[in-house]
Design a protein around this motif. Structure first.
Motif, PDB file in Angstrom:
ATOM      1  N   ASP A  25       0.793  -1.294  -0.100  1.00  0.00           N
ATOM      2  CA  ASP A  25       0.174   0.101  -0.099  1.00  0.00           C
ATOM      3  C   ASP A  25       0.889   1.143   0.122  1.00  0.00           C
ATOM      4  OD1 ASP A  25      -1.839   2.301   0.630  1.00  0.00           O
ATOM      5  OD2 ASP A  25      -3.092   1.118   2.203  1.00  0.00           O
ATOM      6  N   VAL A  26       0.897   1.905  -1.200  1.00  0.00           N
ATOM      7  CA  VAL A  26       1.911   2.946  -1.271  1.00  0.00           C
ATOM      8  C   VAL A  26       1.525   4.205  -0.400  1.00  0.00           C
ATOM      9  CG1 VAL A  26       2.538   2.683  -3.568  1.00  0.00           C
ATOM     10  CG2 VAL A  26       0.568   4.185  -3.014  1.00  0.00           C
ATOM     11  N   SER A  27       0.493   4.399   0.199  1.00  0.00           N
ATOM     12  CA  SER A  27       0.085   5.366   1.281  1.00  0.00           C
ATOM     13  C   SER A  27       0.309   4.829   2.653  1.00  0.00           C
ATOM     14  CB  SER A  27      -1.452   5.515   1.071  1.00  0.00           C
ATOM     15  OG  SER A  27      -1.978   6.206  -0.131  1.00  0.00           O
ATOM     16  N   LYS A  28       0.357   3.710   2.802  1.00  0.00           N
ATOM     17  CA  LYS A  28       0.531   3.378   4.182  1.00  0.00           C
ATOM     18  C   LYS A  28       1.745   2.299   4.429  1.00  0.00           C
ATOM     19  CE  LYS A  28      -3.224   5.364   5.701  1.00  0.00           C
ATOM     20  NZ  LYS A  28      -3.017   6.374   6.491  1.00  0.00           N
ATOM     21  N   TYR A  29       1.702   1.011   4.131  1.00  0.00           N
ATOM     22  CA  TYR A  29       2.739   0.250   4.668  1.00  0.00           C
ATOM     23  C   TYR A  29       3.191  -1.031   3.476  1.00  0.00           C
ATOM     24  CZ  TYR A  29       0.776   2.169   9.037  1.00  0.00           C
ATOM     25  OH  TYR A  29       0.413   2.865   9.857  1.00  0.00           O
ATOM     26  N   PRO A  30       4.390  -1.497   3.548  1.00  0.00           N
ATOM     27  CA  PRO A  30       4.548  -2.548   2.594  1.00  0.00           C
ATOM     28  C   PRO A  30       3.957  -3.954   3.178  1.00  0.00           C
ATOM     29  CG  PRO A  30       6.502  -1.931   3.852  1.00  0.00           C
ATOM     30  CD  PRO A  30       5.299  -1.245   4.242  1.00  0.00           C
ATOM     31  N   TYR A  31       3.840  -4.892   2.423  1.00  0.00           N
ATOM     32  CA  TYR A  31       3.461  -6.258   2.908  1.00  0.00           C
ATOM     33  C   TYR A  31       2.496  -6.530   3.673  1.00  0.00           C
ATOM     34  CZ  TYR A  31       8.075  -7.171   1.271  1.00  0.00           C
ATOM     35  OH  TYR A  31       9.555  -6.991   0.300  1.00  0.00           O
ATOM     36  N   GLN A  32       1.269  -5.910   3.246  1.00  0.00           N
ATOM     37  CA  GLN A  32       0.209  -6.104   4.001  1.00  0.00           C
ATOM     38  C   GLN A  32      -0.908  -7.308   3.731  1.00  0.00           C
ATOM     39  OE1 GLN A  32      -0.786  -3.840   6.602  1.00  0.00           O
ATOM     40  NE2 GLN A  32       1.241  -3.562   6.405  1.00  0.00           N
ATOM     41  N   VAL A  33      -1.637  -7.898   4.294  1.00  0.00           N
ATOM     42  CA  VAL A  33      -2.426  -9.129   3.935  1.00  0.00           C
ATOM     43  C   VAL A  33      -3.703  -8.950   3.620  1.00  0.00           C
ATOM     44  CG1 VAL A  33      -3.094 -11.395   4.296  1.00  0.00           C
ATOM     45  CG2 VAL A  33      -0.801 -10.565   5.118  1.00  0.00           C
ATOM     46  N   LEU A  34      -4.021  -8.844   2.578  1.00  0.00           N
ATOM     47  CA  LEU A  34      -5.684  -8.386   2.190  1.00  0.00           C
ATOM     48  C   LEU A  34      -6.364  -9.891   2.215  1.00  0.00           C
ATOM     49  CD1 LEU A  34      -6.994  -5.868   1.168  1.00  0.00           C
ATOM     50  CD2 LEU A  34      -6.670  -6.679  -1.056  1.00  0.00           C
ATOM     51  N   THR A  35      -6.709 -10.277   3.599  1.00  0.00           N
ATOM     52  CA  THR A  35      -7.488 -11.591   3.923  1.00  0.00           C
ATOM     53  C   THR A  35      -8.667 -11.633   2.978  1.00  0.00           C
ATOM     54  OG1 THR A  35      -8.275 -10.828   5.775  1.00  0.00           O
ATOM     55  CG2 THR A  35      -6.199 -12.241   5.836  1.00  0.00           C
ATOM     56  N   ASP A  36      -9.240 -12.934   2.826  1.00  0.00           N
ATOM     57  CA  ASP A  36     -10.640 -12.958   2.465  1.00  0.00           C
ATOM     58  C   ASP A  36     -11.439 -13.868   3.401  1.00  0.00           C
ATOM     59  OD1 ASP A  36     -12.780 -12.715   0.734  1.00  0.00           O
ATOM     60  OD2 ASP A  36     -12.010 -14.798  -0.474  1.00  0.00           O
ATOM     61  N   PRO A  37     -12.444 -13.378   4.002  1.00  0.00           N
ATOM     62  CA  PRO A  37     -13.012 -12.145   3.890  1.00  0.00           C
ATOM     63  C   PRO A  37     -12.154 -10.797   4.491  1.00  0.00           C
ATOM     64  CG  PRO A  37     -14.084 -13.366   5.563  1.00  0.00           C
ATOM     65  CD  PRO A  37     -13.377 -14.131   4.789  1.00  0.00           C
ATOM     66  N   HIS A  38     -12.279  -9.954   4.040  1.00  0.00           N
ATOM     67  CA  HIS A  38     -11.475  -8.798   4.686  1.00  0.00           C
ATOM     68  C   HIS A  38     -12.456  -7.615   5.323  1.00  0.00           C
ATOM     69  CE1 HIS A  38      -7.894  -6.556   4.865  1.00  0.00           C
ATOM     70  NE2 HIS A  38      -8.449  -5.202   4.888  1.00  0.00           N
ATOM     71  N   ASN A  39     -12.230  -7.621   6.676  1.00  0.00           N
ATOM     72  CA  ASN A  39     -13.360  -6.389   7.576  1.00  0.00           C
ATOM     73  C   ASN A  39     -14.659  -6.886   7.377  1.00  0.00           C
ATOM     74  OD1 ASN A  39     -12.497  -4.617   9.357  1.00  0.00           O
ATOM     75  ND2 ASN A  39     -11.568  -3.022   7.466  1.00  0.00           N
ATOM     76  N   GLY A  40     -14.986  -8.385   7.346  1.00  0.00           N
ATOM     77  CA  GLY A  40     -16.443  -8.698   7.369  1.00  0.00           C
ATOM     78  C   GLY A  40     -16.937  -8.703   5.931  1.00  0.00           C
ATOM     79  N   LYS A  41     -16.043  -8.489   4.854  1.00  0.00           N
ATOM     80  CA  LYS A  41     -16.772  -8.357   3.387  1.00  0.00           C
ATOM     81  C   LYS A  41     -15.674  -9.357   2.568  1.00  0.00           C
ATOM     82  CE  LYS A  41     -18.801  -4.072   2.558  1.00  0.00           C
ATOM     83  NZ  LYS A  41     -19.662  -3.954   1.253  1.00  0.00           N
ATOM     84  N   PRO A  42     -16.580  -9.934   1.907  1.00  0.00           N
ATOM     85  CA  PRO A  42     -15.839 -10.811   0.824  1.00  0.00           C
ATOM     86  C   PRO A  42     -14.860  -9.997  -0.132  1.00  0.00           C
ATOM     87  CG  PRO A  42     -18.248 -11.123   0.502  1.00  0.00           C
ATOM     88  CD  PRO A  42     -17.960 -10.250   1.363  1.00  0.00           C
ATOM     89  N   LEU A  43     -13.505 -10.447  -0.176  1.00  0.00           N
ATOM     90  CA  LEU A  43     -12.370  -9.680  -1.020  1.00  0.00           C
ATOM     91  C   LEU A  43     -13.054  -9.306  -2.157  1.00  0.00           C
ATOM     92  CD1 LEU A  43      -9.807  -8.792  -0.118  1.00  0.00           C
ATOM     93  CD2 LEU A  43      -8.767 -10.748  -1.257  1.00  0.00           C
ATOM     94  N   GLU A  44     -13.668  -9.964  -3.025  1.00  0.00           N
ATOM     95  CA  GLU A  44     -14.360  -9.508  -4.484  1.00  0.00           C
ATOM     96  C   GLU A  44     -15.235  -8.579  -4.270  1.00  0.00           C
ATOM     97  OE1 GLU A  44     -15.294 -13.472  -6.016  1.00  0.00           O
ATOM     98  OE2 GLU A  44     -13.146 -14.079  -5.974  1.00  0.00           O
ATOM     99  N   GLU A  45     -16.021  -7.910  -3.161  1.00  0.00           N
ATOM    100  CA  GLU A  45     -16.608  -7.032  -3.020  1.00  0.00           C
ATOM    101  C   GLU A  45     -15.941  -5.608  -2.586  1.00  0.00           C
ATOM    102  OE1 GLU A  45     -20.001  -7.039  -0.402  1.00  0.00           O
ATOM    103  OE2 GLU A  45     -20.670  -8.897  -1.286  1.00  0.00           O
ATOM    104  N   ILE A  46     -14.595  -5.872  -2.230  1.00  0.00           N
ATOM    105  CA  ILE A  46     -13.602  -4.712  -2.023  1.00  0.00           C
ATOM    106  C   ILE A  46     -12.735  -4.402  -3.182  1.00  0.00           C
ATOM    107  CG2 ILE A  46     -11.656  -3.997  -0.609  1.00  0.00           C
ATOM    108  CD1 ILE A  46     -12.600  -5.783   1.812  1.00  0.00           C
TER     109      ILE A  46
END
Lengths: 59, 522
Positions: free
Chosen positions: B352-373
């Motif tokens: 994430d160029v605005s925040k941090y490197p090597y972040q994990v975008l888990t599925d689901p993410h924050n309670g939402k399916p990744l494909e909706e994010i």
């Protein structure tokens, strides 16, 4: 050897592609599949698919 | 100078502290000791261009804006012989406003501006070498002014980000650009995915062009264009509204795709919706995507092939690491993936160029399916690749549907775009694929595939340099798997190149006469 590796279900993918071709069209009188024609037909469908994608992308 | 600290909070570089903490480097308490040593000055093309674009004008050059401003403000409007007096006659409003401020005050402001001019920002970055828990992590370039932030980081992933759960498929071996004649052992090399962080002084949006730079840096290495170059080229060529474009608007997906295309890549776009504008009324209409959706499988197929994928996120606030400010669309770069215990792709690793490197975008993410994010995915592929993953997949499984007499439960496939040469080695020369327990290609099959590839190489001029490979396998548990075959689809033309299906006793390939041949297994 114990390396894990991603895998997607073959049966699900086959189900998604069902109906693309009619099997009986590619079986000869001896019950053998005519692979050459089968592959040619798939390639023809693929070329049509490419044309459609390109046309729709231009919109 | 080397600083060692047992607690990251003691680090003298707040930017590095924040980057490493946010990147999850201190997740395990035993890893928290780290040391930094500064290599000053260091050259990077990115800072060089940023410096010339945004800062150089205040200290160098014939036309110096700050000096000119200082002279105008301190102008004594009563002195008609002043060199600026005549100029002021052309700007009556400015003259009136200046007259309303006492000359003594204006002189103070002018002095203040001059003292700012004397404050020089150097054209070099602070390069800090970071070691954590006894391991050399890599180097981080910090912009050389207060609040300048991190420019680039070439650091290994956090120590816990390792297989069997985490796979950084876009990892490269990189070395600093400054060495003119590097000798082995003299230059640090590091296995990582290069990371860049946005700068507040950038123009037109922030994340999109930094994400584009990150993608190009991973693909092209030091030859990648810098962000000022990307922005300037976009303003001239692809940016709607050109120089008048509002800074807040950011680059659209079309514009990013055009930028990457301009760098010599073919672009595949995956979008949840496709927007078209009516030429009569100007209204924008949403139509369903025609070229495929940004599903995890579609993104995985490219990331697994070592190609970084630029992801468009509709709402930044949905990201777990977002700090709560703003909820605008955002750009991320997918550089790897995660695997669940049953070998399912259950997330993506992103920078994430605005925040941090090597972040994990888990599925689901924050309670939402990744494909909706994920709303959009932009994939730069080599110019020769024109066949999208889902097109190859549809044809291959259309073929399998007809070939398979009965399906074995639990059969799986792994898709990947590979160079034809690799296929030649695996199928034509029988070179071992270590991830299969029982991989063996009979001599006769090897000879046919070898000849097929050799004929195509010699006579057809590398027509199929890239190939979509679908490895069919059966999981035996405990990381063991059985080889069930391969199906090959051209990456350039609409054609099945070959298949090897030992269970069905058949293999097929295109021969030197461009004819598809099938043979029974020996």
């Amino acid at each position: 050897m114990a390396v894990r590796m991603a895998g997607f279900s073959v049966s699900d993918a086959i189900r998604e592609s069902q109906g693309l071709l009619n099997k009986s069209d590619f079986i000869d009188e001896n019950g053998k599949i005519d692979y050459k024609r089968l592959v040619e037909e798939l390639n023809k469908i693929s070329r049509k698919m490419s044309r459609e994608i390109k046309l729709l992308e231009r919109i | 100078m080397k600083y060692t600290h047992s607690n990251p909070d003691e680090c003298i570089y707040p930017e590095i502290r924040s980057l490493l903490k946010g990147g999850g480097y201190f997740r395990n308490s035993e890893d928290i000791s780290c040391s930094c040593s500064n290599r000053w000055p260091s050259y990077t093309p990115e800072w060089d261009y940023e410096y010339r674009e945004y800062f150089d004008i205040y200290s160098e050059g014939e036309f110096n804006v700050a000096k000119f401003l200082s002279a105008i403000i301190s102008l004594d409007l009563r002195k008609k012989d002043d060199e600026f007096y005549q100029l002021m006659q052309l700007y009556p409003t400015l003259k009136k406003e200046l007259r309303e401020v006492p000359l003594s005050h204006r002189k103070k402001i002018s002095k203040l501006i001059e003292s700012i001019i004397s404050f020089k920002i150097p054209p070099y970055v602070n390069r800090v070498l970071v070691t954590s828990g006894g391991t050399f992590l890599g180097w981080i370039d910090i912009r050389p002014m207060v609040g300048g932030g991190i420019s680039e980081a070439y650091i290994k992933p956090p120590p816990w980000m390792v297989p069997p759960q985490y796979y950084l498929t876009c990892e490269r071996e990189v070395s600093p650009v400054a060495s003119l004649r590097p000798r082995s052992g003299e230059v640090e090399k590091i296995e990582c995915v290069p990371y860049v962080q946005y700068a507040w002084f950038g123009e037109i949006g922030v994340c999109a062009q930094y994400a584009a730079r990150l993608v190009l840096l991973t693909l092209k290495g030091i030859n990648a264009p810098t962000v000022p170059e990307i922005t300037s080229s976009a303003v001239k060529k692809v940016l709607l509204g050109g120089i008048e474009r509002s800074r807040e608007e950011g680059l659209t997906v079309d514009e990013i795709a055009n930028i990457l295309e301009g760098e010599g890549y073919n672009i595949f776009r995956y979008s949840r919706t496709h927007k078209i504008q009516c030429t009569n009324c100007g209204n924008r209409l949403s139509i369903p995507s025609v070229s495929g959706e940004p599903t995890i499988e579609n993104i995985y197929a490219y990331v697994e092939s070592g190609l970084p994928v630029l992801l468009g996120i509709e709402r930044a606030k949905l990201l777990e690491w977002w700090d709560g400010k703003g909820d605008e669309p955002h750009a991320l770069v997918a550089i790897g993936h995660t695997l669940s215990e049953n070998d399912k792709v259950d997330g993506l690793i992103v920078h994430d160029v605005s925040k941090y490197p090597y972040q994990v975008l888990t599925d689901p993410h924050n309670g939402k399916p990744l494909e909706e994010i994920i709303n959009e995915a932009v994939v730069p592929v080599p110019r020769e690749v024109t066949i999208r993953y889902q097109q190859a997949k549809k044809m291959i499984f259309g073929l399998l549907e007809l070939l398979k007499v009965e399906l074995e439960e639990g059969e799986e496939y792994r898709p990947m775009l590979v160079e034809a040469d690799k296929i030649k080695r695996w199928l034509g020369e029988g070179v071992q694929r270590d991830h299969f327990e029982d991989y063996r290609i009979p001599q006769e099959v090897q000879e046919d595939f070898s000849r097929a590839f050799l004929d195509r190489y010699v006579w057809l001029f590398f027509l199929d340099r890239y190939v979509w490979l679908f490895e069919i396998k059966k999981n035996l548990g405990n990381g063991r798997r059985e080889y069930k075959g391969d199906i090959l689809y051209s990456g350039t033309y609409e054609r099945i190149l070959g298949f090897n299906l030992p269970d069905l006793n058949i293999y097929g390939f295109i021969d030197g006469n461009n004819e598809f041949q099938t043979k029974e297994y020996p």
